[in-house]
Enzyme design. Structure first.
Site, PDB file in Angstrom:
ATOM      1  N   SER A  51      12.619  23.738  29.089  1.00  0.00           N
ATOM      2  CA  SER A  51      13.332  24.508  28.067  1.00  0.00           C
ATOM      3  C   SER A  51      12.333  25.063  27.052  1.00  0.00           C
ATOM      4  O   SER A  51      11.189  24.590  26.979  1.00  0.00           O
ATOM      5  CB  SER A  51      14.337  23.611  27.346  1.00  0.00           C
ATOM      6  OG  SER A  51      13.628  22.630  26.602  1.00  0.00           O
ATOM      7  N   ASP A  86      13.816  27.208  31.649  1.00  0.00           N
ATOM      8  CA  ASP A  86      15.244  26.879  31.543  1.00  0.00           C
ATOM      9  C   ASP A  86      15.805  27.511  30.258  1.00  0.00           C
ATOM     10  O   ASP A  86      15.237  27.330  29.181  1.00  0.00           O
ATOM     11  CB  ASP A  86      15.370  25.343  31.499  1.00  0.00           C
ATOM     12  CG  ASP A  86      16.797  24.859  31.651  1.00  0.00           C
ATOM     13  OD1 ASP A  86      17.630  25.615  32.194  1.00  0.00           O
ATOM     14  OD2 ASP A  86      17.074  23.710  31.240  1.00  0.00           O
ATOM     15  N   HIS A  87      16.903  28.228  30.382  1.00  0.00           N
ATOM     16  CA  HIS A  87      17.569  28.842  29.215  1.00  0.00           C
ATOM     17  C   HIS A  87      16.637  29.689  28.348  1.00  0.00           C
ATOM     18  O   HIS A  87      16.604  29.518  27.123  1.00  0.00           O
ATOM     19  CB  HIS A  87      18.244  27.769  28.331  1.00  0.00           C
ATOM     20  CG  HIS A  87      19.392  27.089  28.993  1.00  0.00           C
ATOM     21  ND1 HIS A  87      20.630  27.689  29.150  1.00  0.00           N
ATOM     22  CD2 HIS A  87      19.489  25.874  29.554  1.00  0.00           C
ATOM     23  CE1 HIS A  87      21.448  26.849  29.786  1.00  0.00           C
ATOM     24  NE2 HIS A  87      20.781  25.745  30.050  1.00  0.00           N
ATOM     25  N   ASP A 108      19.089  33.357  29.678  1.00  0.00           N
ATOM     26  CA  ASP A 108      20.423  32.921  29.255  1.00  0.00           C
ATOM     27  C   ASP A 108      20.932  33.843  28.152  1.00  0.00           C
ATOM     28  O   ASP A 108      20.692  33.615  26.972  1.00  0.00           O
ATOM     29  CB  ASP A 108      20.358  31.465  28.767  1.00  0.00           C
ATOM     30  CG  ASP A 108      21.708  30.985  28.257  1.00  0.00           C
ATOM     31  OD1 ASP A 108      22.683  31.758  28.312  1.00  0.00           O
ATOM     32  OD2 ASP A 108      21.781  29.829  27.791  1.00  0.00           O
ATOM     33  N   HIS A 180      26.307  20.189  28.874  1.00  0.00           N
ATOM     34  CA  HIS A 180      24.998  19.530  28.735  1.00  0.00           C
ATOM     35  C   HIS A 180      25.179  18.197  28.010  1.00  0.00           C
ATOM     36  O   HIS A 180      25.980  18.110  27.088  1.00  0.00           O
ATOM     37  CB  HIS A 180      24.036  20.386  27.897  1.00  0.00           C
ATOM     38  CG  HIS A 180      23.544  21.611  28.610  1.00  0.00           C
ATOM     39  ND1 HIS A 180      23.576  22.862  28.065  1.00  0.00           N
ATOM     40  CD2 HIS A 180      22.973  21.762  29.830  1.00  0.00           C
ATOM     41  CE1 HIS A 180      23.055  23.740  28.910  1.00  0.00           C
ATOM     42  NE2 HIS A 180      22.678  23.107  29.992  1.00  0.00           N
ATOM     43  N   SER A 212      24.046  15.661  34.709  1.00  0.00           N
ATOM     44  CA  SER A 212      23.976  14.217  34.433  1.00  0.00           C
ATOM     45  C   SER A 212      25.360  13.599  34.309  1.00  0.00           C
ATOM     46  O   SER A 212      26.180  14.087  33.530  1.00  0.00           O
ATOM     47  CB  SER A 212      23.244  13.966  33.108  1.00  0.00           C
ATOM     48  OG  SER A 212      21.921  14.402  33.194  1.00  0.00           O
ATOM     49  N   ASN A 231      21.019  20.941  37.708  1.00  0.00           N
ATOM     50  CA  ASN A 231      20.069  20.682  36.619  1.00  0.00           C
ATOM     51  C   ASN A 231      20.329  19.314  35.997  1.00  0.00           C
ATOM     52  O   ASN A 231      21.465  19.018  35.594  1.00  0.00           O
ATOM     53  CB  ASN A 231      20.243  21.724  35.508  1.00  0.00           C
ATOM     54  CG  ASN A 231      19.833  23.112  35.928  1.00  0.00           C
ATOM     55  OD1 ASN A 231      19.680  23.402  37.115  1.00  0.00           O
ATOM     56  ND2 ASN A 231      19.670  23.994  34.958  1.00  0.00           N
ATOM     57  N   ASN A 233      18.766  16.520  33.128  1.00  0.00           N
ATOM     58  CA  ASN A 233      17.829  16.129  32.078  1.00  0.00           C
ATOM     59  C   ASN A 233      18.247  14.789  31.460  1.00  0.00           C
ATOM     60  O   ASN A 233      17.536  13.792  31.543  1.00  0.00           O
ATOM     61  CB  ASN A 233      17.749  17.229  31.005  1.00  0.00           C
ATOM     62  CG  ASN A 233      16.608  16.995  30.033  1.00  0.00           C
ATOM     63  OD1 ASN A 233      15.700  16.216  30.302  1.00  0.00           O
ATOM     64  ND2 ASN A 233      16.643  17.664  28.898  1.00  0.00           N
ATOM     65  N   THR A 234      19.452  14.765  30.879  1.00  0.00           N
ATOM     66  CA  THR A 234      19.910  13.580  30.142  1.00  0.00           C
ATOM     67  C   THR A 234      19.808  12.290  30.959  1.00  0.00           C
ATOM     68  O   THR A 234      19.385  11.250  30.444  1.00  0.00           O
ATOM     69  CB  THR A 234      21.369  13.804  29.696  1.00  0.00           C
ATOM     70  OG1 THR A 234      21.410  14.996  28.899  1.00  0.00           O
ATOM     71  CG2 THR A 234      21.888  12.633  28.880  1.00  0.00           C
TER      72      THR A 234
HETATM   73  P1  13P Z   1      21.909  17.466  31.277  1.00  0.00           P
HETATM   74  O1  13P Z   1      20.977  17.149  30.154  1.00  0.00           O
HETATM   75  O2  13P Z   1      23.330  17.268  30.903  1.00  0.00           O
HETATM   76  O3  13P Z   1      21.537  16.786  32.538  1.00  0.00           O
HETATM   77  O4  13P Z   1      21.791  19.045  31.548  1.00  0.00           O
HETATM   78  C1  13P Z   1      20.562  19.582  31.923  1.00  0.00           C
HETATM   79  C2  13P Z   1      20.642  21.050  32.082  1.00  0.00           C
HETATM   80  O5  13P Z   1      21.645  21.602  32.467  1.00  0.00           O
HETATM   81  C3  13P Z   1      19.433  21.828  31.761  1.00  0.00           C
HETATM   82  O6  13P Z   1      19.619  23.190  31.913  1.00  0.00           O
END
Ligand code: 13P
Length: 289
Positions: A51, A86-87, A108, A180, A212, A231, A233-234
């Site tokens: 990101s 990302d974004h 985005d 997210h 996630s 995707n 991350n969390t």
């Molecule tokens: P999460 O953090 O909910 O997994 O989302 C990640 C994401 O979509 C990054 O673009």
């Protein structure tokens, strides 16, 4: 010479063969190492997403590009790896990532009115495709927490998806009630009917943000309905946090040289690697390099 790959073919194959490539967000050196080790050991293709915030944290696009490609050399990575913005919020940030050597960018423009989103996405596509870089676009919006309030996001429409497809974007993130960060207890799930509609009309690989903590039943259905990139991350952040927490609660940081960051960050890094392998298996891209 860069070893990074344009992920379009990887995603088209995933869509055809009914699995999803994992886009793991990277946050620091430990994350990159853990994920590269996980994919190399399991012979899996991967997208490393970063990101704008994480880019700033890590020291800019050139630092991120250098970290990823040099670690790939160091770990002797031979599986296909894409490095993806990302974004990306502006055309300029996409151009900066492309010029630094990223092999994929997301523009985005979902917070702009559609006409503006289309206009700016077209500019990114034009620049990226001249350099063999893939483009992801977004229609509808992805929900998430902002100032303690969880927004559910706006659902995409078929017309918006078609308009993006006409711009020749390579893959598309469409809002289908995904969020997210952690999903709230009263979340009413992915709009799979909408996904089916989009998928039947738009042949592009589709992207699920907020991967996630969605139950496997919905993930499986989403993949069977055309989701080819998920995707995450969390989920890895929580794994890292939990393992680090256990290390400190066990007072290992106060034993011997347990305060050394290479020791302190090690349990979290191993936890990220293990969780990454699990997700690769669950989303079906394990061993698909
Ligand atoms: P999460 O953090 O909910 O997994 O989302 C990640 C994401 O979509 C990054 O673009």
């Amino acid at each position: 010479m860069t070893k990074l790959v344009n992920p379009t073919a990887m995603l088209q194959k995933a869509r055809k063969e009914n699995y999803a490539i994992v886009h793991f967000n990277i946050n620091n050196l430990e994350w990159i190492k853990a994920i590269l080790k996980a994919v190399q050991e399991t012979n899996s293709p991967v997208i490393l997403g970063v990101s704008e915030g994480a880019i700033k944290y890590m020291g800019g696009v050139k630092t991120v590009y250098g970290l990823v490609t040099n670690l790939m050399d160091f770990i002797k990575v031979t599986v296909p790896v894409a490095l993806h913005l990302d974004h990306g919020q502006t055309v300029e940030s996409c151009i900066a990532a492309i010029d630094a050597g990223f092999s994929s960018v997301m523009f985005d423009g979902s917070h702009h009115p559609l006409a503006e989103n289309l206009k700016l996405t077209a500019q990114v596509v034009d620049y990226a495709h001249r350099k063999n870089v893939a483009v992801e676009a977004e229609v509808g919006t992805i929900g998430g927490e902002e100032d303690g309030v969880i927004g559910t996001g706006e659902l995409a429409t078929l017309d918006e998806c078609q308009a993006m497809k006409n711009l020749a974007v390579d893959f598309l993130a469409a809002g289908i009630n995904n969020i997210h960060g952690p999903y709230p207890k009263n979340w009413d799930g992915l709009k799979l009917d909408l996904l089916k509609d989009i998928s039947e009309n738009i042949s592009l690989p589709l992207v699920l943000h907020g991967g996630s903590g969605i139950d496997m039943e919905q993930i499986k259905q989403a993949i069977s309905l055309g989701i080819s990139k998920i995707n995450v991350n969390t989920e890895l952040q929580l794994e890292f946090q939990q393992a680090t927490r256990e290390y400190i609660i066990a007072e290992k940081d106060q034993t011997g040289k347990g305060y050394d960051p290479r020791k302190l960050l090690n349990p979290g890094t191993i936890a990220v690697e293990n969780k990454a392998k699990q997700l690769l298996a669950e989303f079906g891209s394990l061993g698909k390099a």
